[in-house]
Write a protein that holds these residues in place. Structure first.
Motif, PDB file in Angstrom:
ATOM      1  N   LEU A  23       0.770  -1.189   0.183  1.00  0.00           N
ATOM      2  CA  LEU A  23      -0.065   0.019   0.021  1.00  0.00           C
ATOM      3  C   LEU A  23       0.969   1.355  -0.027  1.00  0.00           C
ATOM      4  CD1 LEU A  23      -2.854  -0.952   2.320  1.00  0.00           C
ATOM      5  CD2 LEU A  23      -2.922  -0.965   0.119  1.00  0.00           C
ATOM      6  N   SER A  24       2.042   1.214   0.446  1.00  0.00           N
ATOM      7  CA  SER A  24       2.810   2.388   0.854  1.00  0.00           C
ATOM      8  C   SER A  24       3.727   2.407  -0.521  1.00  0.00           C
ATOM      9  CB  SER A  24       3.860   2.375   1.687  1.00  0.00           C
ATOM     10  OG  SER A  24       4.828   1.191   1.786  1.00  0.00           O
ATOM     11  N   ASP A  25       3.792   1.740  -1.386  1.00  0.00           N
ATOM     12  CA  ASP A  25       4.440   1.856  -2.578  1.00  0.00           C
ATOM     13  C   ASP A  25       4.085   2.818  -3.858  1.00  0.00           C
ATOM     14  OD1 ASP A  25       6.290   1.083  -4.894  1.00  0.00           O
ATOM     15  OD2 ASP A  25       4.847  -0.441  -5.559  1.00  0.00           O
ATOM     16  N   ALA A  26       5.232   3.675  -4.048  1.00  0.00           N
ATOM     17  CA  ALA A  26       4.801   5.086  -4.868  1.00  0.00           C
ATOM     18  C   ALA A  26       5.206   4.635  -6.064  1.00  0.00           C
ATOM     19  CB  ALA A  26       5.030   6.268  -4.079  1.00  0.00           C
ATOM     20  N   HIS A  27       4.300   4.615  -7.022  1.00  0.00           N
ATOM     21  CA  HIS A  27       4.986   4.601  -8.327  1.00  0.00           C
ATOM     22  C   HIS A  27       5.708   5.814  -8.858  1.00  0.00           C
ATOM     23  CE1 HIS A  27       4.954   4.053 -12.844  1.00  0.00           C
ATOM     24  NE2 HIS A  27       3.744   5.074 -12.698  1.00  0.00           N
ATOM     25  N   PHE A  28       4.955   7.070  -8.280  1.00  0.00           N
ATOM     26  CA  PHE A  28       5.670   8.550  -8.805  1.00  0.00           C
ATOM     27  C   PHE A  28       5.428   9.412  -7.387  1.00  0.00           C
ATOM     28  CE2 PHE A  28       5.749  12.547 -10.445  1.00  0.00           C
ATOM     29  CZ  PHE A  28       6.988  12.521 -11.138  1.00  0.00           C
ATOM     30  N   SER A  29       6.263  10.056  -6.911  1.00  0.00           N
ATOM     31  CA  SER A  29       5.896  10.933  -5.816  1.00  0.00           C
ATOM     32  C   SER A  29       7.104  12.129  -5.847  1.00  0.00           C
ATOM     33  CB  SER A  29       6.106  10.233  -4.440  1.00  0.00           C
ATOM     34  OG  SER A  29       5.985  10.810  -3.291  1.00  0.00           O
ATOM     35  N   ARG A  30       6.531  13.061  -6.065  1.00  0.00           N
ATOM     36  CA  ARG A  30       7.303  14.315  -6.138  1.00  0.00           C
ATOM     37  C   ARG A  30       6.509  15.626  -5.721  1.00  0.00           C
ATOM     38  NH1 ARG A  30      11.177  14.368 -10.332  1.00  0.00           N
ATOM     39  NH2 ARG A  30      11.982  16.302  -9.627  1.00  0.00           N
ATOM     40  N   VAL A  61       3.207  25.525  -4.845  1.00  0.00           N
ATOM     41  CA  VAL A  61       3.549  24.234  -4.387  1.00  0.00           C
ATOM     42  C   VAL A  61       2.666  23.213  -4.741  1.00  0.00           C
ATOM     43  CG1 VAL A  61       4.601  22.824  -2.609  1.00  0.00           C
ATOM     44  CG2 VAL A  61       4.874  25.124  -2.539  1.00  0.00           C
ATOM     45  N   VAL A  62       2.968  22.221  -5.495  1.00  0.00           N
ATOM     46  CA  VAL A  62       2.379  21.064  -6.103  1.00  0.00           C
ATOM     47  C   VAL A  62       2.997  19.642  -5.655  1.00  0.00           C
ATOM     48  CG1 VAL A  62       1.581  20.066  -8.137  1.00  0.00           C
ATOM     49  CG2 VAL A  62       1.682  22.370  -8.023  1.00  0.00           C
ATOM     50  N   PHE A  95       7.758  17.339 -25.012  1.00  0.00           N
ATOM     51  CA  PHE A  95       8.256  18.212 -24.013  1.00  0.00           C
ATOM     52  C   PHE A  95       8.647  17.146 -22.895  1.00  0.00           C
ATOM     53  CE2 PHE A  95       5.312  21.098 -26.037  1.00  0.00           C
ATOM     54  CZ  PHE A  95       6.120  21.903 -26.363  1.00  0.00           C
ATOM     55  N   GLY A  96       8.235  16.010 -23.035  1.00  0.00           N
ATOM     56  CA  GLY A  96       8.653  14.773 -21.996  1.00  0.00           C
ATOM     57  C   GLY A  96       7.383  13.955 -21.319  1.00  0.00           C
ATOM     58  N   GLY A  97       7.730  13.256 -20.322  1.00  0.00           N
ATOM     59  CA  GLY A  97       6.634  12.537 -19.800  1.00  0.00           C
ATOM     60  C   GLY A  97       5.501  13.468 -18.812  1.00  0.00           C
ATOM     61  N   TYR A  98       4.354  12.942 -18.990  1.00  0.00           N
ATOM     62  CA  TYR A  98       3.340  13.938 -18.062  1.00  0.00           C
ATOM     63  C   TYR A  98       2.487  13.190 -17.681  1.00  0.00           C
ATOM     64  CZ  TYR A  98       0.772  13.700 -22.202  1.00  0.00           C
ATOM     65  OH  TYR A  98      -0.065  13.261 -23.339  1.00  0.00           O
ATOM     66  N   PHE A  99       1.355  13.720 -16.593  1.00  0.00           N
ATOM     67  CA  PHE A  99       0.258  13.127 -16.183  1.00  0.00           C
ATOM     68  C   PHE A  99      -0.763  14.199 -16.658  1.00  0.00           C
ATOM     69  CE2 PHE A  99       3.238  11.276 -13.061  1.00  0.00           C
ATOM     70  CZ  PHE A  99       2.859  10.025 -13.067  1.00  0.00           C
ATOM     71  N   HIS A 100      -1.996  13.541 -16.986  1.00  0.00           N
ATOM     72  CA  HIS A 100      -3.059  14.360 -17.364  1.00  0.00           C
ATOM     73  C   HIS A 100      -4.305  13.909 -16.663  1.00  0.00           C
ATOM     74  CE1 HIS A 100      -4.773  17.192 -20.459  1.00  0.00           C
ATOM     75  NE2 HIS A 100      -5.688  16.407 -20.140  1.00  0.00           N
ATOM     76  N   THR A 109      -2.550  19.220 -16.765  1.00  0.00           N
ATOM     77  CA  THR A 109      -1.275  18.525 -17.243  1.00  0.00           C
ATOM     78  C   THR A 109      -0.108  18.767 -16.459  1.00  0.00           C
ATOM     79  OG1 THR A 109      -2.196  18.694 -19.410  1.00  0.00           O
ATOM     80  CG2 THR A 109       0.142  18.085 -19.390  1.00  0.00           C
ATOM     81  N   LEU A 110       0.483  17.585 -15.752  1.00  0.00           N
ATOM     82  CA  LEU A 110       1.660  18.182 -14.906  1.00  0.00           C
ATOM     83  C   LEU A 110       2.807  17.169 -15.653  1.00  0.00           C
ATOM     84  CD1 LEU A 110       2.985  18.956 -12.463  1.00  0.00           C
ATOM     85  CD2 LEU A 110       1.893  16.968 -11.308  1.00  0.00           C
ATOM     86  N   TYR A 111       3.991  17.878 -16.030  1.00  0.00           N
ATOM     87  CA  TYR A 111       5.072  17.371 -16.535  1.00  0.00           C
ATOM     88  C   TYR A 111       6.132  16.691 -15.461  1.00  0.00           C
ATOM     89  CZ  TYR A 111       3.828  18.766 -21.162  1.00  0.00           C
ATOM     90  OH  TYR A 111       3.449  18.964 -22.431  1.00  0.00           O
ATOM     91  N   LYS A 112       6.217  15.446 -15.569  1.00  0.00           N
ATOM     92  CA  LYS A 112       6.942  14.736 -14.389  1.00  0.00           C
ATOM     93  C   LYS A 112       8.415  15.260 -14.088  1.00  0.00           C
ATOM     94  CE  LYS A 112       5.273  10.038 -15.807  1.00  0.00           C
ATOM     95  NZ  LYS A 112       5.559   8.920 -16.293  1.00  0.00           N
ATOM     96  N   ASP A 113       8.966  16.224 -15.042  1.00  0.00           N
ATOM     97  CA  ASP A 113      10.308  16.736 -14.545  1.00  0.00           C
ATOM     98  C   ASP A 113      10.064  17.862 -13.842  1.00  0.00           C
ATOM     99  OD1 ASP A 113       9.606  18.515 -16.518  1.00  0.00           O
ATOM    100  OD2 ASP A 113      11.292  18.224 -17.747  1.00  0.00           O
ATOM    101  N   GLY A 114       8.412  18.544 -13.720  1.00  0.00           N
ATOM    102  CA  GLY A 114       8.391  19.779 -12.861  1.00  0.00           C
ATOM    103  C   GLY A 114       8.546  20.872 -13.671  1.00  0.00           C
TER     104      GLY A 114
END
Length: 134
Positions: A23-30, A61-62, A95-100, A109-114
Motif C-alpha cells: 500500500l505504501s509503494d509509490a509509483h511516482f511521488s514528487r 507548491v504542487v 516536452f517529456g513525460g506527463y500526467f493528465h 497537465t503536469l510534466y514529470k520533470d516539474g
C-alpha cells in the motif's frame, strides 16, 4: 509468552509495525515549486493571446503521488484532490513525460520533470501555465 506476542500482534498494540509495503509503494511521488504564471486562450490549434508572465511569491507548491494501484493524490498549493485509476492518464509528448488529470470542465497537465503544469478551463477556453523557470 508466545501467546502474548501473538495477541499483541493481533491487536496491533505493540507499537508501530510499519506501513503495508504494497500500500505504501509509490509509483511516482514528487513536490514541485512554480515561480511563474501565464494565462493564455486556447482552441484546437493550440494556445494564443497570452497575457504577461507574472512572478509568484510565495511559490505555488504542487505535490503529486501515484501509488502502485494507479490512484493519484494531487495537492495544489494546499488543496488536495484524489483521482482513482481511469480519472487520469500518463503520456509523453515532445516536452517529456506527463500526467493528465480530468475533472468536470477542467483538466490539468503536469510534466514529470516539474518544468510546467497547465490547468485547462474547458468551459472558458483559458489555460493557466505554471513554470519553474522563464
Amino acid at each position: 509468552m508466545p501467546f502474548f506476542v501473538a495477541f499483541c500482534i493481533l491487536l496491533n498494540g505493540c507499537g508501530d509495525l510499519g506501513e503495508d509495503p504494497v500500500l505504501s509503494d509509490a509509483h511516482f511521488s514528487r513536490t514541485f515549486r512554480y515561480y511563474y504564471e501565464e494565462e493564455c486562450r486556447f482552441d484546437d490549434d493550440g494556445m494564443y493571446d497570452c497575457a504577461r508572465i507574472t512572478t509568484l511569491s510565495p511559490a505555488y507548491v504542487v505535490r503529486i503521488r501515484v501509488d502502485g494501484f494507479g490512484n493519484a493524490t494531487l495537492n495544489l498549493d494546499g488543496t488536495e484532490f484524489v483521482f482513482e485509476e481511469g480519472a487520469f492518464a500518463e503520456g509523453r509528448d515532445r516536452f517529456g513525460g506527463y500526467f493528465h488529470f480530468y475533472e468536470d470542465d477542467s483538466e490539468l497537465t503536469l510534466y514529470k520533470d516539474g518544468s510546467e503544469m497547465i490547468i485547462w478551463d474547458l468551459e472558458s477556453g483559458f489555460a493557466t501555465i505554471y513554470s519553474y523557470e522563464m
